[in-house]
Design an enzyme around this catalytic site. Sequence first.
Site, short mmCIF file in Angstrom:
data_model
loop_
_atom_site.label_atom_id
_atom_site.label_comp_id
_atom_site.label_asym_id
_atom_site.label_seq_id
_atom_site.Cartn_x
_atom_site.Cartn_y
_atom_site.Cartn_z
CG HIS A 73 -1.92 1.08 1.26
ND1 HIS A 73 -3.28 0.83 1.35
CD2 HIS A 73 -1.82 2.44 1.20
CE1 HIS A 73 -3.95 1.97 1.34
NE2 HIS A 73 -3.07 2.97 1.25
CG HIS A 117 -1.46 6.84 -1.75
ND1 HIS A 117 -2.76 7.04 -2.15
CD2 HIS A 117 -1.54 6.15 -0.59
CE1 HIS A 117 -3.59 6.50 -1.26
NE2 HIS A 117 -2.87 5.95 -0.29
CD GLN A 165 -7.51 11.07 -1.59
OE1 GLN A 165 -6.36 10.68 -1.50
NE2 GLN A 165 -8.39 10.88 -0.60
CG HIS A 174 -7.78 4.39 0.79
ND1 HIS A 174 -7.22 3.75 -0.28
CD2 HIS A 174 -6.78 5.13 1.37
CE1 HIS A 174 -5.94 4.09 -0.35
NE2 HIS A 174 -5.64 4.92 0.64
CD GLU A 190 -6.71 6.95 5.79
OE1 GLU A 190 -7.17 7.06 4.64
OE2 GLU A 190 -5.53 7.23 6.08
CG ASP A 220 -0.93 5.45 3.49
OD1 ASP A 220 -1.42 5.22 2.36
OD2 ASP A 220 -1.58 6.00 4.40
CD1 TRP A 269 -3.26 12.46 3.64
CD2 TRP A 269 -2.27 12.28 1.64
NE1 TRP A 269 -4.18 12.82 2.68
CE2 TRP A 269 -3.61 12.71 1.45
CE3 TRP A 269 -1.46 12.09 0.52
CZ2 TRP A 269 -4.14 12.96 0.18
CZ3 TRP A 269 -1.99 12.33 -0.74
CH2 TRP A 269 -3.31 12.76 -0.91
N1 17E Z 1 -5.46 9.40 0.66
C1 17E Z 1 -6.26 8.89 1.61
O1 17E Z 1 -7.48 8.95 1.47
N2 17E Z 1 -5.72 8.30 2.70
C2 17E Z 1 -4.41 8.23 2.84
N3 17E Z 1 -3.89 7.67 3.93
C3 17E Z 1 -3.58 8.77 1.85
C4 17E Z 1 -4.13 9.34 0.77
C5 17E Z 1 -2.13 8.69 2.01
FE FE2 Z 2 -3.61 5.03 1.61
#
Ligand code: 17E
Ligand code: FE2
Length: 409
Positions: free
Chosen positions: A53, A55, A148, A206, A209, A305, A311
Amino acid sequence: MLIRDVRIEGAEPADIRVEDGVFAEVGSLEPKEGEEIVDGGGRLVLPPFVEPHVHLDTCLTAGDPEWNQSGTLFEGIERWAQRKESLSVEDVKARAGKAIRQQVAFGAQAVRSHVDVTDPNLIALRALVELREELADYVTLQLVAFPQEGIESFPNGRALMEKAADLGVDCIGAIPHFEFTREYSVSSLDFACHLAAERGLLMDVHCDEIDDPESHGLETLAARAYELGLGEKVTASHTTAMGSYNAAYFTRLLRLLKLAKINFVANPLVNIHLQGRIDTYPKRRGVTRVKELVEAGLNVSFGYDDIFDPWNPLGTGNQRDVVYAGLYITQMMGYQQICDSYRFITHNPARALGITDSYGIEVGKPANFIILDAETWYDALNWSAPVIGNYRAGKLIAATAPVEREVFF
Ligand code: 17E
Ligand code: FE2
């Protein structure tokens, strides 16, 4: 080629013979005439690291054009939306190419990257599809269509996901906790699961989170995965809300998770940074229940990540650092837990990525392996031992010199 005197996953020293890019023999072996010999010096050999994982589209953009001052996930999404406006194929390929080379230098040979597809032009995805092809001899790159800014909550979100599938992603993503409403979060997951099933693709969502204990994307994802028979093809990433679920709900959920057999990826390093930001005290840890999931027999991996992006203002891509931090954060510091922890970045993510047929140090499989400058994983982890050799199909693709420290007293 004969690699002499190495400890395969910590076993007693043995020798490995590689022929035609494949593991030919493992045991106590004598060199053949003219055979190339690598002296392992009793060092640890592991199958290559698998990054489950990251990005890559956003990597190496921290502070450009603005820094994420609050350290929250949501401000990160805003900062990225600013940077997204100036993307070009060359820009994405240059940054991602650099980050992949770092990851390989630290021992990786397979990487799953989320790619933001909430972009009407899908520039990052086009760039990463090219890079996946160009670097295929060195690294197995899997791409996730990652919405996203939402599927239902972003203009043409569904069409962009379908277009991304047409362009050749490996996995379908979703972001239920970011959708405008609970109904959207459920319908986005329904849409994503059916898209993955129709196209025969993997899934990596995702999922939840957020520190909201009412964020229940995971139960929908797991139920659909179970009903559609997607099970082991599905990964739930982050699932940090699970750290805030009450015990009664978690117990009910765990039954479904075990039935569904989905995979989990925790990103402890980045989530300990992003989550808990709105709490005062007591302050939550914002990490999923790794220990409990592992004890329930579910497949859990650790992801990096973010490599220096909105982030994570730090980051090199060295997966050892995620295991080191992750063991502290999840309180998995028992002796055996430390010994076994390399699995979070090797066998477990190999399963999540569906690459186990060609993964592992076994006769007949591709000769992909790494040599670490330590005798055991325990020492390698503690001393951050470099990966002195990363071999793919028997060819050295990256090397780091052992560290030599001198003290003058
Ligand atoms: N975008 C998201 O939604 N969550 C994350 N942890 C990252 C990007 C890195
Ligand atoms: Fe992520």
